[in-house]
Design an enzyme around this catalytic site. Structure first.
Site, PDB file in Angstrom:
ATOM      1  N   ASP A 204    -113.893  20.742 -10.077  1.00  0.00           N
ATOM      2  CA  ASP A 204    -114.891  21.657 -10.628  1.00  0.00           C
ATOM      3  C   ASP A 204    -116.252  21.210 -10.101  1.00  0.00           C
ATOM      4  O   ASP A 204    -116.355  20.215  -9.384  1.00  0.00           O
ATOM      5  CB  ASP A 204    -114.853  21.676 -12.155  1.00  0.00           C
ATOM      6  CG  ASP A 204    -115.221  23.065 -12.721  1.00  0.00           C
ATOM      7  OD1 ASP A 204    -116.233  23.637 -12.255  1.00  0.00           O
ATOM      8  OD2 ASP A 204    -114.511  23.571 -13.604  1.00  0.00           O
ATOM      9  N   GLY A 226    -116.545  19.629  -6.595  1.00  0.00           N
ATOM     10  CA  GLY A 226    -116.629  20.538  -5.462  1.00  0.00           C
ATOM     11  C   GLY A 226    -116.367  21.967  -5.874  1.00  0.00           C
ATOM     12  O   GLY A 226    -116.060  22.255  -7.032  1.00  0.00           O
ATOM     13  N   PHE A 228    -114.262  25.500  -5.575  1.00  0.00           N
ATOM     14  CA  PHE A 228    -112.952  26.037  -5.177  1.00  0.00           C
ATOM     15  C   PHE A 228    -113.083  27.191  -4.194  1.00  0.00           C
ATOM     16  O   PHE A 228    -112.085  27.672  -3.667  1.00  0.00           O
ATOM     17  CB  PHE A 228    -112.113  26.438  -6.390  1.00  0.00           C
ATOM     18  CG  PHE A 228    -112.821  27.264  -7.439  1.00  0.00           C
ATOM     19  CD1 PHE A 228    -113.411  28.486  -7.137  1.00  0.00           C
ATOM     20  CD2 PHE A 228    -112.875  26.815  -8.741  1.00  0.00           C
ATOM     21  CE1 PHE A 228    -114.043  29.235  -8.106  1.00  0.00           C
ATOM     22  CE2 PHE A 228    -113.512  27.563  -9.738  1.00  0.00           C
ATOM     23  CZ  PHE A 228    -114.098  28.781  -9.409  1.00  0.00           C
ATOM     24  N   HIS A 245    -110.770  35.780 -14.006  1.00  0.00           N
ATOM     25  CA  HIS A 245    -111.490  36.841 -14.718  1.00  0.00           C
ATOM     26  C   HIS A 245    -113.002  36.691 -14.592  1.00  0.00           C
ATOM     27  O   HIS A 245    -113.751  37.618 -14.930  1.00  0.00           O
ATOM     28  CB  HIS A 245    -111.059  36.905 -16.188  1.00  0.00           C
ATOM     29  CG  HIS A 245    -111.654  35.864 -17.076  1.00  0.00           C
ATOM     30  ND1 HIS A 245    -111.844  36.065 -18.429  1.00  0.00           N
ATOM     31  CD2 HIS A 245    -112.100  34.600 -16.831  1.00  0.00           C
ATOM     32  CE1 HIS A 245    -112.376  34.983 -18.966  1.00  0.00           C
ATOM     33  NE2 HIS A 245    -112.534  34.080 -18.035  1.00  0.00           N
TER      34      HIS A 245
END
Length: 337
Positions: A204, A226, A228, A245
């Site tokens: 994350d 980091g 994604f 979402h």
């Protein structure tokens, strides 16, 4: 003998005001949480005078506020004392699944102003948050830790209620699991503690992983700061919990491409998210609009999720409905290459 009369129909104007008073109820509870009133009631019933003195508040106004929270079934009155109901106790700091930090967030400009400018989203289809706050949602949280940290704490508190989700899936066939965008690692910690042979990876943003809760797991877990969008570590099982979402279809395509690159041939991708289905419930449709105006995301139907995966070269294998009562009605979507 008297015949029971039929209750008069509620005029549409009255129904409308019943709906819109919700904003006042939210801000009332926000004020009572922020001033510490509910925390003062944690140990038991208190009088208005005791609460006003402890929190340095205006007694007559506090009486009127608690009269309203009693009508809302957040508090209950017994003589001259007020106590928290089960609903009210959910607002305490130390309650499992606490709404305390979430409610504090809901009362801030960062939550209120985008909704006040929803007309912008209606006109453009774009995030009102970015428009009025000057930065995308997650960038803003990184720049403003006074909001970012309570947001992380709220998400961690919600994850404490996710045991039905972890119990709904068999993690034993895997050797490594990566929680992609896994926050501070509360959900990953639950999985690793229940499956001793597993090794875990958490990825994350730096401002999030700095507050991770995985320190007690030693060398069984690796924490990576980091994005994604740029890189997803390889693992037998990748988890995207309440991630897709947040994002538009175009940005989800990038996330899923990174996941596809990281998956071994026999690996699995586990998506945990809402799946909209008719008859639609109001809370799921609220979150659909909230994700749009806050971040630019959306809730999806099963067919939309299947299409999103297919466009990324992934196939949906099954949808798992958890038993028990998770805080939100989430579904587990298993996918593979």
């Amino acid at each position: 003998m008297t015949t029971p009369s039929t209750p008069p129909a509620v005029p549409p104007q009255a129904r409308f005001f019943q709906w819109v008073q919700g904003w006042a109820s939210l801000m009332l509870c926000h004020a009572l949480v922020k001033t510490g009133v509910f925390e003062q009631m944690a140990a038991g019933p208190r009088t208005v005078a005791e609460l006003a003195a402890a929190c340095r508040l205006h007694g007559p106004t506090l009486f009127r506020a608690l009269r309203m929270t009693t009508a809302l079934e957040i508090t209950a009155r017994d003589g001259d004392r007020y106590a928290l109901t089960a609903l009210g106790r959910a607002l305490l700091k130390d309650t499992p699944g606490s709404l305390h930090n979430g409610l504090l967030m809901m009362g801030t400009d960062a939550y209120q102003r985008p909704w006040q400018n929803f007309a912008y989203t209606l006109a453009t289809g774009e995030s009102a948050f970015t428009h009025v706050m000057g930065a995308p949602f997650f960038d803003y949280l990184e720049q403003h830790p006074e909001l970012g940290i309570p947001f992380q704490q709220a998400q961690a508190a919600y994850s404490m209620m996710d045991s039905p989700l972890a119990a709904a899936y068999d993690f034993t066939p895997f050797r490594t699991v990566c929680d992609v965008g896994g926050g501070t690692g509360v959900f990953l910690k639950r999985i690793l503690e229940a499956t001793p042979h597993l090794r875990g990876i958490l990825i994350d943003m730096p401002g999030v992983t700095a507050n991770h809760v995985l320190g007690g797991l030693g060398d069984r877990v690796e924490v990576i700061a980091g994005s994604f969008f740029e890189h997803v570590p390889s693992a037998d099982l990748l988890i995207l919990k309440a991630v897709l979402h947040d994002w538009s279809d175009e940005k989800c395509a990038v996330i899923l491409a990174r996941c596809r690159e990281a998956l071994p041939p026999d690996g699995r991708l586990l998506i945990i998210d809402r799946l909209l289905a008719e008859p639609f419930d109001a809370i799921s449709l609220f979150y659909d609009l909230h994700m749009l105006q806050q971040i630019g995301g959306r809730e999806r139907t099963e067919a939309e999720m299947r299409s999103l995966l297919a466009d990324a070269g992934l196939q949906m294998r099954r949808v798992i409905v958890p038993t028990g009562s998770p805080m939100f009605p989430l579904r587990l979507v298993e996918a593979s290459l």
